[in-house]
Design a protein around this motif. Structure first.
Motif, PDB file in Angstrom:
ATOM      1  N   ASP A   1     -61.135  67.130  -4.658  1.00  0.00           N
ATOM      2  CA  ASP A   1     -61.711  66.679  -3.396  1.00  0.00           C
ATOM      3  C   ASP A   1     -63.083  67.294  -3.173  1.00  0.00           C
ATOM      4  O   ASP A   1     -64.013  66.634  -2.706  1.00  0.00           O
ATOM      5  CB  ASP A   1     -60.801  67.036  -2.217  1.00  0.00           C
ATOM      6  CG  ASP A   1     -59.632  66.090  -2.079  1.00  0.00           C
ATOM      7  OD1 ASP A   1     -59.788  64.922  -2.477  1.00  0.00           O
ATOM      8  OD2 ASP A   1     -58.580  66.516  -1.588  1.00  0.00           O
TER       9      ASP A   1
ATOM     10  N   GLU B   1     -67.295  48.850  -4.354  1.00  0.00           N
ATOM     11  CA  GLU B   1     -67.054  49.867  -5.378  1.00  0.00           C
ATOM     12  C   GLU B   1     -68.061  49.755  -6.522  1.00  0.00           C
ATOM     13  O   GLU B   1     -68.560  50.772  -7.024  1.00  0.00           O
ATOM     14  CB  GLU B   1     -65.631  49.727  -5.910  1.00  0.00           C
ATOM     15  CG  GLU B   1     -65.197  50.865  -6.795  1.00  0.00           C
ATOM     16  CD  GLU B   1     -63.720  50.778  -7.159  1.00  0.00           C
ATOM     17  OE1 GLU B   1     -63.404  50.930  -8.355  1.00  0.00           O
ATOM     18  OE2 GLU B   1     -62.900  50.561  -6.242  1.00  0.00           O
TER      19      GLU B   1
ATOM     20  N   HIS C   1     -63.822  55.189  -6.887  1.00  0.00           N
ATOM     21  CA  HIS C   1     -62.840  54.528  -6.017  1.00  0.00           C
ATOM     22  C   HIS C   1     -62.280  55.508  -4.986  1.00  0.00           C
ATOM     23  O   HIS C   1     -62.178  55.184  -3.799  1.00  0.00           O
ATOM     24  CB  HIS C   1     -61.710  53.957  -6.867  1.00  0.00           C
ATOM     25  CG  HIS C   1     -60.587  53.373  -6.056  1.00  0.00           C
ATOM     26  ND1 HIS C   1     -60.648  52.105  -5.506  1.00  0.00           N
ATOM     27  CD2 HIS C   1     -59.389  53.898  -5.682  1.00  0.00           C
ATOM     28  CE1 HIS C   1     -59.534  51.872  -4.829  1.00  0.00           C
ATOM     29  NE2 HIS C   1     -58.758  52.945  -4.921  1.00  0.00           N
ATOM     30  N   ALA C   2     -61.917  56.697  -5.433  1.00  0.00           N
ATOM     31  CA  ALA C   2     -61.345  57.693  -4.531  1.00  0.00           C
ATOM     32  C   ALA C   2     -62.353  58.126  -3.473  1.00  0.00           C
ATOM     33  O   ALA C   2     -62.000  58.322  -2.306  1.00  0.00           O
ATOM     34  CB  ALA C   2     -60.860  58.902  -5.320  1.00  0.00           C
TER      35      ALA C   2
ATOM     36  N   SER D   1     -62.344  55.678 -11.378  1.00  0.00           N
ATOM     37  CA  SER D   1     -61.348  56.166 -10.427  1.00  0.00           C
ATOM     38  C   SER D   1     -61.946  57.159  -9.432  1.00  0.00           C
ATOM     39  O   SER D   1     -61.553  57.200  -8.268  1.00  0.00           O
ATOM     40  CB  SER D   1     -60.187  56.826 -11.175  1.00  0.00           C
ATOM     41  OG  SER D   1     -59.521  55.885 -11.988  1.00  0.00           O
TER      42      SER D   1
ATOM     43  N   ASP E   1     -62.682  55.224  -1.028  1.00  0.00           N
ATOM     44  CA  ASP E   1     -61.416  55.046  -0.305  1.00  0.00           C
ATOM     45  C   ASP E   1     -61.127  56.224   0.625  1.00  0.00           C
ATOM     46  O   ASP E   1     -60.282  56.137   1.517  1.00  0.00           O
ATOM     47  CB  ASP E   1     -60.286  54.895  -1.326  1.00  0.00           C
ATOM     48  CG  ASP E   1     -58.957  54.571  -0.668  1.00  0.00           C
ATOM     49  OD1 ASP E   1     -58.905  53.623   0.124  1.00  0.00           O
ATOM     50  OD2 ASP E   1     -57.977  55.293  -0.951  1.00  0.00           O
ATOM     51  N   ARG E   2     -61.848  57.318   0.394  1.00  0.00           N
ATOM     52  CA  ARG E   2     -61.661  58.568   1.162  1.00  0.00           C
ATOM     53  C   ARG E   2     -60.239  59.101   1.059  1.00  0.00           C
ATOM     54  O   ARG E   2     -59.741  59.763   1.973  1.00  0.00           O
ATOM     55  CB  ARG E   2     -62.053  58.371   2.634  1.00  0.00           C
ATOM     56  CG  ARG E   2     -63.515  57.978   2.815  1.00  0.00           C
ATOM     57  CD  ARG E   2     -63.947  58.016   4.258  1.00  0.00           C
ATOM     58  NE  ARG E   2     -65.331  57.559   4.407  1.00  0.00           N
ATOM     59  CZ  ARG E   2     -66.398  58.301   4.204  1.00  0.00           C
ATOM     60  NH1 ARG E   2     -66.259  59.550   3.823  1.00  0.00           N
ATOM     61  NH2 ARG E   2     -67.612  57.806   4.368  1.00  0.00           N
ATOM     62  N   SER E   3     -59.575  58.773  -0.040  1.00  0.00           N
ATOM     63  CA  SER E   3     -58.242  59.321  -0.263  1.00  0.00           C
ATOM     64  C   SER E   3     -58.356  60.783  -0.664  1.00  0.00           C
ATOM     65  O   SER E   3     -59.371  61.227  -1.179  1.00  0.00           O
ATOM     66  CB  SER E   3     -57.516  58.527  -1.358  1.00  0.00           C
ATOM     67  OG  SER E   3     -58.260  58.537  -2.558  1.00  0.00           O
ATOM     68  N   ARG E   4     -57.321  61.531  -0.445  1.00  0.00           N
ATOM     69  CA  ARG E   4     -57.328  62.963  -0.713  1.00  0.00           C
ATOM     70  C   ARG E   4     -56.284  63.302  -1.774  1.00  0.00           C
ATOM     71  O   ARG E   4     -55.205  62.737  -1.801  1.00  0.00           O
ATOM     72  CB  ARG E   4     -57.023  63.746   0.565  1.00  0.00           C
ATOM     73  CG  ARG E   4     -58.062  63.556   1.662  1.00  0.00           C
ATOM     74  CD  ARG E   4     -59.319  64.337   1.352  1.00  0.00           C
ATOM     75  NE  ARG E   4     -60.235  64.335   2.481  1.00  0.00           N
ATOM     76  CZ  ARG E   4     -61.463  63.827   2.416  1.00  0.00           C
ATOM     77  NH1 ARG E   4     -61.896  63.295   1.316  1.00  0.00           N
ATOM     78  NH2 ARG E   4     -62.253  63.878   3.469  1.00  0.00           N
ATOM     79  N   SER E   5     -56.624  64.262  -2.618  1.00  0.00           N
ATOM     80  CA  SER E   5     -55.664  64.722  -3.621  1.00  0.00           C
ATOM     81  C   SER E   5     -55.188  66.136  -3.325  1.00  0.00           C
ATOM     82  O   SER E   5     -54.411  66.697  -4.077  1.00  0.00           O
ATOM     83  CB  SER E   5     -56.305  64.697  -5.015  1.00  0.00           C
ATOM     84  OG  SER E   5     -57.378  65.626  -5.078  1.00  0.00           O
TER      85      SER E   5
END
Length: 238
Positions: free
Chosen positions: A118, A145, A105-106, A102, A109-113
């Motif tokens: 981060d 990935e 993946h994050a 995960s 994906d450059r997703s932020r929490s």
């Protein structure tokens, strides 16, 4: 407390079963911790280090964090490496990633929490930036990935090789090897990423060589899978 009672009851049953199988089990654990291996892996609950390699408590020294990162600025990880190398005198350090991570993946994906994670995943995003051209060459998100998971293991294993405790150990002639592995959740098998170092080396040269081996092995794997699919299709049509 009430919601955790099941865990305490599970523990009591486990301890009783362990003693039933071996009356001296816990007495022996009290007397010794002599691991020959340090496992630096991901915190993912699906990757239990001891079980994967069929080792008993006391046989494997373990450090885990999100996405199996080895950062020189992380005093926790660096102190574990130093203790394992200098006090426990382990002979092998394995950096172990896994497919389907995960954290990887994050980072990809450059997703932020919107939290400290981060900052932590910035170490993996550095790997993304370093290998952006190779990742962009992969045709699917899944393949990007999985490649990032392998490259992340490579970079974190290189960081182990340049840690002060490991360099000091090699300087005094201590027997110590660093390895890069990756685990597949789908079949429970570990793969060696052709990274095994037992002395100081040129990081750039080693990186280039290992990346070439990773890409070559991925090409061979895809060729095998393609041949298997073709064979199955032919058999189905016969």
């Amino acid at each position: 407390m009430e919601e955790l009672r099941q865990l305490l009851e599970n523990n009591a049953r486990w301890a009783a079963a362990a003693v039933e199988r071996d009356p001296d089990y816990f007495k022996r654990l009290e007397r010794q911790q002599q691991p020959q291996h340090l496992w630096i892996g991901c915190s993912d609950s699906r990757v239990p280090a001891n079980e994967i390699v069929a080792m008993q408590p006391g046989e494997l020294f373990v450090h885990r964090n999100v996405a199996n990162v080895v950062a020189h600025s992380d005093l926790n990880c660096q102190s574990v490496i130093q203790f394992a190398v200098e006090r426990l005198r382990v002979k092998h350090v394995m950096v172990v990633g896994h497919y389907g991570c995960s954290g990887v993946h994050a980072a990809l994906d450059r997703s932020r929490s919107a939290g400290i994670s981060d900052y932590w995943l910035g170490h993996v995003r550095d790997v993304v930036s370093q290998y952006q051209n190779l990742l962009d060459a992969e045709p699917t998100d899944h393949r990007r990935e999985s490649l990032l998971g392998e490259l992340n293991v490579l970079e974190q294993a290189l960081n182990v090789c340049t840690s002060a405790a490991v360099l000091d150990a090699w300087a005094r002639g201590q027997e110590l090897s660093v390895h890069g592995w990756i685990y597949r959740l789908g079949d429970g098998l570990l793969r060696h990423l052709n990274f095994a170092v037992d002395a100081p080396c040129d990081s750039s040269e080693l990186r280039t060589r290992c990346v070439g081996k990773i890409l070559a092995e991925r090409a061979r794997y895809r060729a095998r899978r393609s041949a298997e699919v073709s064979k199955a299709t032919t058999a189905a049509g016969a």
